[in-house]
Every structure is written in C-alpha cells, then in structure tokens.
Design a protein around this motif. Structure first.
Motif, short mmCIF file in Angstrom:
data_model
loop_
_atom_site.label_atom_id
_atom_site.label_comp_id
_atom_site.label_asym_id
_atom_site.label_seq_id
_atom_site.Cartn_x
_atom_site.Cartn_y
_atom_site.Cartn_z
N ALA A 1 0.14 18.34 -8.05
CA ALA A 1 -1.04 18.52 -8.88
C ALA A 1 -0.76 17.37 -10.07
O ALA A 1 -1.64 16.93 -10.61
CB ALA A 1 -1.38 19.64 -9.41
N HIS A 2 0.45 17.11 -10.26
CA HIS A 2 0.83 16.29 -11.74
C HIS A 2 1.10 14.79 -11.13
O HIS A 2 1.47 14.05 -12.01
CB HIS A 2 2.04 16.86 -12.30
N ILE A 3 1.18 14.53 -9.72
CA ILE A 3 1.43 13.04 -9.34
C ILE A 3 0.14 12.54 -9.47
O ILE A 3 -1.00 12.80 -9.10
CB ILE A 3 1.63 13.13 -7.94
N LYS A 4 0.26 11.37 -10.20
CA LYS A 4 -0.82 10.49 -10.69
C LYS A 4 -1.43 9.48 -9.51
O LYS A 4 -2.88 9.14 -9.55
CB LYS A 4 -0.59 9.70 -11.78
N GLN A 5 -0.39 9.01 -8.42
CA GLN A 5 -1.03 8.29 -7.36
C GLN A 5 -0.73 9.01 -6.14
O GLN A 5 0.49 9.11 -5.72
CB GLN A 5 -0.16 6.95 -7.61
N LYS A 6 -1.72 9.33 -5.39
CA LYS A 6 -1.34 9.98 -4.05
C LYS A 6 -1.90 8.81 -3.09
O LYS A 6 -2.77 8.10 -3.20
CB LYS A 6 -2.15 11.31 -3.79
N SER A 7 -1.40 9.13 -1.80
CA SER A 7 -1.60 8.13 -0.76
C SER A 7 -3.17 8.52 -0.26
O SER A 7 -3.81 9.60 -0.60
CB SER A 7 -0.52 8.45 0.45
N ASN A 8 -3.67 7.54 0.58
CA ASN A 8 -4.90 7.71 1.16
C ASN A 8 -4.97 9.05 2.08
O ASN A 8 -4.01 9.39 2.38
CB ASN A 8 -5.34 6.59 1.97
N GLY B 1 -3.71 15.45 9.31
CA GLY B 1 -2.32 14.92 8.82
C GLY B 1 -1.99 13.73 9.18
O GLY B 1 -1.01 13.19 8.52
N PHE B 2 -2.81 12.91 9.84
CA PHE B 2 -2.32 11.46 10.07
C PHE B 2 -3.39 10.48 10.20
O PHE B 2 -3.14 9.33 10.21
CB PHE B 2 -1.45 11.36 11.60
N ILE B 3 -4.56 10.77 10.52
CA ILE B 3 -5.70 9.90 10.62
C ILE B 3 -6.29 9.56 9.16
O ILE B 3 -6.85 10.46 8.46
CB ILE B 3 -6.70 10.17 11.48
N MET C 1 0.93 -1.26 -0.16
CA MET C 1 -0.27 0.04 -0.05
C MET C 1 1.05 1.42 -0.02
O MET C 1 1.93 1.37 0.72
CB MET C 1 -0.84 0.03 1.21
N LEU C 2 0.60 2.20 -0.63
CA LEU C 2 1.04 3.51 -0.99
C LEU C 2 0.99 4.22 0.22
O LEU C 2 -0.23 4.81 0.57
CB LEU C 2 0.86 4.32 -2.08
N ASN C 3 1.99 4.42 1.25
CA ASN C 3 1.50 5.05 2.58
C ASN C 3 1.88 6.62 2.49
O ASN C 3 1.09 7.46 3.18
CB ASN C 3 2.72 4.44 3.56
N LYS C 4 2.83 6.93 1.90
CA LYS C 4 3.23 8.60 1.68
C LYS C 4 4.07 8.75 0.39
O LYS C 4 4.88 8.03 -0.15
CB LYS C 4 3.99 8.67 2.92
#
Length: 740
Positions: free
Chosen positions: A21-28, A33-35, A1-4
């Motif tokens: 804004a150009h990053i295709k895959q961002k973390s949840n 900021g942490f939950i 899983m992509l964490n950060k």
C-alpha cells in the motif's frame, strides 16, 4: 516500462499487503494475474489523438521512475518505524530487459529486531479519571513485551477517550492523552508512560475533569434549518412532560411517548456517548426523518444544581408523511422474462407513533419456457396480488416491554396479503398472514423472528401434460391444496461496508418449523382424521385438516456463507456455499412445493435452466416443464470478477451442486440422497459473463456451460471428452444484480 513489482521480507509477521500500500509506483493492472487488458485498450488508441476514447478507458503504460522508487522506500520505512522496526534496511533491485524494454523491480526488506514495550506506567493527575482508566486496563490494547506500535498507541488513546465519554466526561478528547517513551538504557526495549492531563493543562492550578448529567430534553420533530426557517412565520408551541419539552406547530405530529421510549440517554446516570449513538440509530431506523441531529449545550454553572449539566436538543426534519408511487419494471425469474407493475401507497406515521403502513397492488406477466419445447414469447404466466404491511417501531408483545433492547430498536411487522398466480402447469392462490419481529443485535448482526407465518395455498387448473409428468403419488401430493402455519427465525451476519469497497463475509442461518402447534391442537381436542390410500404403496394413511385443508408439518434449516476477497480495485473473487434441508413428517410426509428446493437458473448453477437439474441423477423427460423440486440442496459457487471498461465488468465462474429427495417414497430414479453416493451426483458448470453497472441497477448476462451432468450414465458424466458439445450444453441467463 515497469513490468512487475515484488516485495521480499525476511520477517513473515509483517503483512506484505500493508507494505504494498506504500509503494508509489505499481505496474499496470492485470486480469487473471497476467493479462494487461487495460494497457492493451490504451495501446489501441491512435498516437495522433491525445484524448482518444481508448486512452480514456484504458491505462497508460507505467514508466519506471527512480524518484518514485526512493519515495516508496521512504514510505515503507515510515510504516516500519510505526510498527516498531526502527533499524529496517530496504533496498531495491532493478532487472532490466533491453529487448522489451521493461524492468522488474524487487524491494528487499530486512526489518531487523523490533522495539518492544518493557514497562507501561500511568501519569494521571485526576484521581477519578485514573481510577476509571486502571479499572478498565483489562481491555487495554497496549501489551507489555509486545511491539512498540504507534498505530496501537493511537488506538488506545481513542479507546480511553471513548470509555471516559461513556462515563460522563462529555468534554474529554484525545488531546488530553500523550505518551513518553524512554529507550535510552535498554536493548531495543521501551519504558512507556501514558499521561493524561487535567482539564486545564495551561495553568499551574490543578483542575479536574468534569462529569456531566443530562438534565432536559428538547425535542423538535418539525425542525427547519436556519436558512429555510427565516422564510416561515410563527413560533412553535411547547408541551412539557417532566424533563421533556416537545416543540410543535398547530398540533403535535408524534406522540411524546414515542421519543421517551426511543431515548436511551437516560439509561445511564451520567452522559454516555454509547447511549447517544443508540438513540441516533433508533431514530434513523424509524424511516421518518430526512435529517437527525442530536446536540448538547452546557447549562450555566451558576444554576441551583452544583453538578455539571447538559441540555439535549433533538433536531428532526420529517419526511413527507404520505407517498404514492407507480412502478413499471422488467422482471427476470432465473432466465424467464416478464413485465410487472406496482402501485405503492405508504403512510409513514399513521397512528402518530411512527408506524409505517405500506399497501401494494401488483400485476405481472412472465414467459415460462418449456424444456425441449417451443421458444414462444407468449406471456403464459400471470400474477395479481394485494399486500398490506404495517411496521411498529417497538416490540409488540403481551409481555410489557416498552424500552428498546439490543443494538438497535426492534420492529414489529404485521402483514396480510392475497396473490393469484397462473402458470403453464397449474393455477394457485395464496392467502397469507405474518406477524413477527426484526432487530439488529450489533452493528453486523440482524435477526428476524416470525412468530406466525400463515399461508393457505389452493391449486387448480392443472395442465394435463404437467400432471402426467408427475409420475408418482408422492410428488403429486405436494401439488395439492395445503395450509402452512410456520414459525421461522433468521440470523444474518454481514460485515460489508457499502461506503468502502473491501473484503467482507456474509453468513445467514435460517430455521423454520411448521404444523406442530396445529398437530398438538388437533390431538388435544381429539379431532377426527381424514383417510386416503397411497397409490404407490396401496396402504391407507390418515391426516388432520384445518379449514377443511390438510396442513403441512416439517422442519427446515438453511445455511449460506459468502466470502468476498478484493485483490485490487479491478479484481475480486467471490465464493458462496449453501446447504438446505427440509424434513417433512407427521401430518404431511412431503414438503409443500413452495418450500422445496430447486437448482439451476441465474442465481444457482447457471449451466442449467431453472428447475431443470436433479434431483440426484434423475433425468426428467425432455418434453416436461422445468419443475424439478426436492428436499435437500447442496451448492457451491466461485466467481472471479474483473473490471473491463467503465460500466462493464467481466466474470468467470464455476458452479457445483444438486438437489436430492429425503424420503424413500420419492420413486424418481436416483433422486434419493445417499451418503455413499451423493458426491457422484454433483453437477458442475462453468461459464463467463458480463455485468453492466448503471449505478442504480446492475444488468447481468451469463453464459453457462455444463461440465458434469449427473443425469448421464455413470462413467460418462463429464461432458468434455465424452459427449458432443451441442446447444443444449449451454444456457444463457439474464438477471438484475449479482448472483450472490
């Protein structure tokens, strides 16, 4: 899983937010900021249900994909090249945690040395166009020795196109503008040539761009779209006035002079796009038409005039002229619930000049809680009011000025009303009359100027407990019959875009002066004064009366600033600061009670009930009504808002501030503002809330907790750690809409 996902850039001038804004895959998504609240909701769903409710409102875990990382690098490279960084090096590092299993992704960007503009030249075959472009070069966005930025080049194309269309070149478009960039012989420097083609670049024969004038105006204020018009019978009649033609059926529904005064297009000799937009905004501000269309048609070039001409067509579909509505609503005045009913009658064109007449009858009942008293649900506050307002779409003044001014057409408002209010502590009637103007001087700035804001307030039927709670004569004086003849001005800046969520700023400045003209009038006619004895000082004082009533005299100023910062679509922080000062003087040395400030309540310091805080360190008797008012208010608020599930939003907030008296005659202990001590009298509250957004209205529930109470003894005003937490430490507020 992509964490950060993290971005590291060697160059601090490149905004990280633009790169993100150009990053295709961002973390949840995260709250605070942490939950990862939304991921937690998703995980609550049973694996057996592919479309469970928790899965629909939650967020699925983001699984790392190498392909998406490559796409992100490609997109960031495109962005950097557009900004002049053609030799950027982007790498990504993955830190794998096999125990979770999770990965942290870091993009490291070395943009390198950017390309800059060495020279800027123009290649424009049309001499008239070239002359205009060079004359306007002081406003150009492209700067020598600045970055070779494609976004700026496109913005310059748009600016030149708009400038030329404002100078009469109706047919000109961005397609005529192109760039030639030569970087062959220079060290990361570009020689740039801006080229503007002639009107027909497809031929070898030069053809200049044409400037257009607007010849005729055809106004159809009863326009019906084609698909509806086929069902109607009859041909409209026409009234001709100069170069205007007004189409109508049966009889004109608007006076021709209305459109002549609103039309800004003739302000320039040639076609001007900016004047067309001003005209559109003026028509829209009338609140008369459900559809507004302004279009142009070219006149046959073989006409007697050798100039290129346009005809302007106004296609206006009117709204119904009359409207009657009945409203039943729940009310909330800073935590006090009630119910109200309104009968509204509106006429949108009463004198055939787009004047709007609004007539309202209002009745309401509300529950006023007594601090420390019974929590009875009796509706002990009642109100009945009549109000009539007429709005003229022009600047009514003895000075002849029929043309609109500023960014948008001004409005003149004339209002008269009568209101009866019965509260647990007193009964009052308010008769009012207001005459003023409002207008927009730019897209973001609104101004209001009320030349006369007249209020006659008569109070009676005081509750004995309330009278006893007013300990000194100075406070009691503000609860006497009085007359307010004021002039006020408000300037508001708001760059919020209602159609697109994002950061915005709000600034509001209000100034008000009352009683000065009446005081001057009384002085000039040598009017006799009435005399009373101040029971606090036992000294006599005198004052003028108008209509057998003492009139108020004061100066008042308010300043409010808000800033909304949006982290992402689920997280926002909003801050607010407010400063208000009212200075009574002359004929009335106390502010009228309705002009005083109060603290607490659903839109202020939410840990206190409305009007129960202050002034200063004053502690009101627990059995008194919450009616603490004063002359100075200082308040600051910060609220963090986060989306929980569809419709429901959470909030964490902190509020601070208080009110103070400005006059030393106020004998309430600790009430008077002192520079060397006011900061020790700041109240602080915090809390959490829920917002239920139903699109057409937002219902709000806030639970505030007192952190610092200035009415407590010095040294022990911070409640946590110094006092026992009880039910009085908390305050629950219900409201409609955001607090700010």
């Amino acid at each position: 899983m992509l964490n950060k996902v993290e971005i590291q850039v060697d160059n601090n001038t490149i905004p990280k937010e633009d790169l993100k804004a150009h990053i295709k895959q961002k973390s949840n998504l995260r709250i605070l900021g942490f939950i990862k609240f939304h991921l937690g909701l998703y995980n609550l769903s049973s694996p057996k249900h592919e479309n469970g409710w928790f899965k629909r409102i939650g967020e699925a875990p983001v699984i790392y994909e190498e392909y998406q990382a490559r796409q992100s690098i490609d997109q960031m490279n495109v962005y950097l090249r557009n900004k002049g960084y053609y030799n950027a090096i982007i790498s990504d590092t993955i830190i794998y945690n096999p125990r979770k299993p999770k990965v942290d992704q870091t993009f490291r960007i070395k943009p390198g040395k950017p390309y800059t503009i060495r020279n800027l030249d123009y290649d424009i075959s049309d001499k008239d166009v070239k002359k205009l472009v060079l004359a306007d070069s002081v406003k150009q966005l492209i700067k020598v020795n600045h970055l070779f930025d494609v976004d700026i080049l496109n913005a310059e194309r748009n600016r030149i196109t708009r400038m030329l269309r404002n100078k009469g070149y109706y047919q000109f478009s961005e397609d005529y503008i192109s760039y030639l960039a030569d970087s062959s012989f220079y060290n990361k420097q570009v020689d740039l040539t801006l080229k503007i083609e002639d009107a027909n670049p497809e031929t070898t024969t030069f053809e200049p761009h044409r400037k257009f004038k607007v010849g005729k105006y055809i106004v159809n204020s009863e326009f019906i779209p084609t698909h509806v018009q086929a069902k109607t019978i009859g041909t409209p009649d026409t009234i001709y006035e100069g170069n205007y033609a007004f189409l109508y059926k049966k009889k004109p529904n608007y006076k021709p002079v209305l459109f002549k005064n609103l039309n800004r297009i003739p302000d320039s000799t040639y076609f001007c796009l900016e004047n067309v937009e001003k005209t559109y905004r003026a028509l829209n501000r009338l609140r008369q038409f459900k559809m507004i269309n302004i279009n142009f048609s070219e006149v046959d070039s073989m006409s007697s005039s050798k100039e290129s001409m346009l005809n302007c067509n106004f296609q206006l579909s009117p709204l119904p002229r009359q409207n009657v509505s009945v409203e039943v609503e729940g009310t909330n005045s800073s935590g006090n619930f009630g119910v109200a009913g309104n009968l509204n009658v509106q006429h949108r064109n009463i004198f055939r000049g787009a004047e709007v007449l609004d007539f309202k009858v209002r009745g309401a009942v509300e529950r006023q809680q007594k601090v420390g008293g019974s929590k009875s649900l009796d509706f002990n506050t009642r109100e009945l009011g009549l109000e009539s307002t007429i709005t003229f779409p022009k600047f009514l003044s003895p000075l002849k000025r029929n043309r609109p001014f500023g960014f948008q057409i001004p409005q003149t408002e004339l209002s008269i009303g009568y209101n009866y209010q019965h509260r647990p502590d007193y009964t009052r009637t308010i008769s009012n009359f207001r005459f003023g103007y409002n207008w927009k001087s730019s897209a973001l700035i609104t101004q209001t100027f009320n030349v006369l804001d007249f209020n006659y307030v008569k109070l009676s039927a005081f509750d004995e407990d309330f009278i006893q709670s007013l300990e000194d004569y100075y406070i009691k004086t503000s609860f006497t019959d009085h007359l307010i003849s004021a002039t006020n001005y408000t300037w508001t800046y708001n760059n919020q875009n209602l159609n697109r969520a994002g950061d915005y700023r709000f600034l509001k400045v209000s100034l008000e002066s009352a009683g000065n003209l009446l005081d001057l009038y009384s002085l000039l006619i040598d009017k006799s004064k009435s005399t009373e004895v101040d029971t606090t000082t036992n000294e006599p004082f005198s004052y003028y009366q108008v209509l057998n009533t003492r009139f108020a005299q004061y100066l008042k100023a308010d300043l409010e600033y808000r800033y909304n910062y949006r982290f992402d679509e689920y997280n926002t922080i909003v801050t607010r600061a407010f400063l208000g000062i009212g200075l009574p003087f002359g004929n009335f040395d106390v502010l009228p009670f309705e002009k005083k400030y109060f603290a607490g309540g659903a839109n202020g310091i939410r840990a206190w009930q409305v009007r129960s805080l202050g002034p200063g360190s004053y502690a009101a008797p627990s059995s008194s009504y919450p009616n603490q008012l004063s002359d100075i208010k200082l308040e600051g608020n910060a609220e963090y808002r986060f989306q929980l599930v569809p419709v429901v939003e959470g909030a964490l907030f902190i509020d601070a501030g208080n009110i103070w008296a400005i006059n030393s005659k106020d004998t309430r202990e600790g009430a008077v503002f002192k520079f060397n001590n006011f900061y020790n009298q700041i109240a602080v509250g915090t809390g959490l809330g829920l917002r239920f957004d139903f699109d057409y209205f937002l219902f709000r529930l806030d639970l505030g907790m007192k952190l610092r109470d200035p009415s407590l003894e010095e040294g022990r005003r911070w409640i946590p750690g110094s006092h026992k937490i009880t039910g009085d430490t908390f305050n629950l507020s219900f409201a409609i809409g955001y607090p700010f």
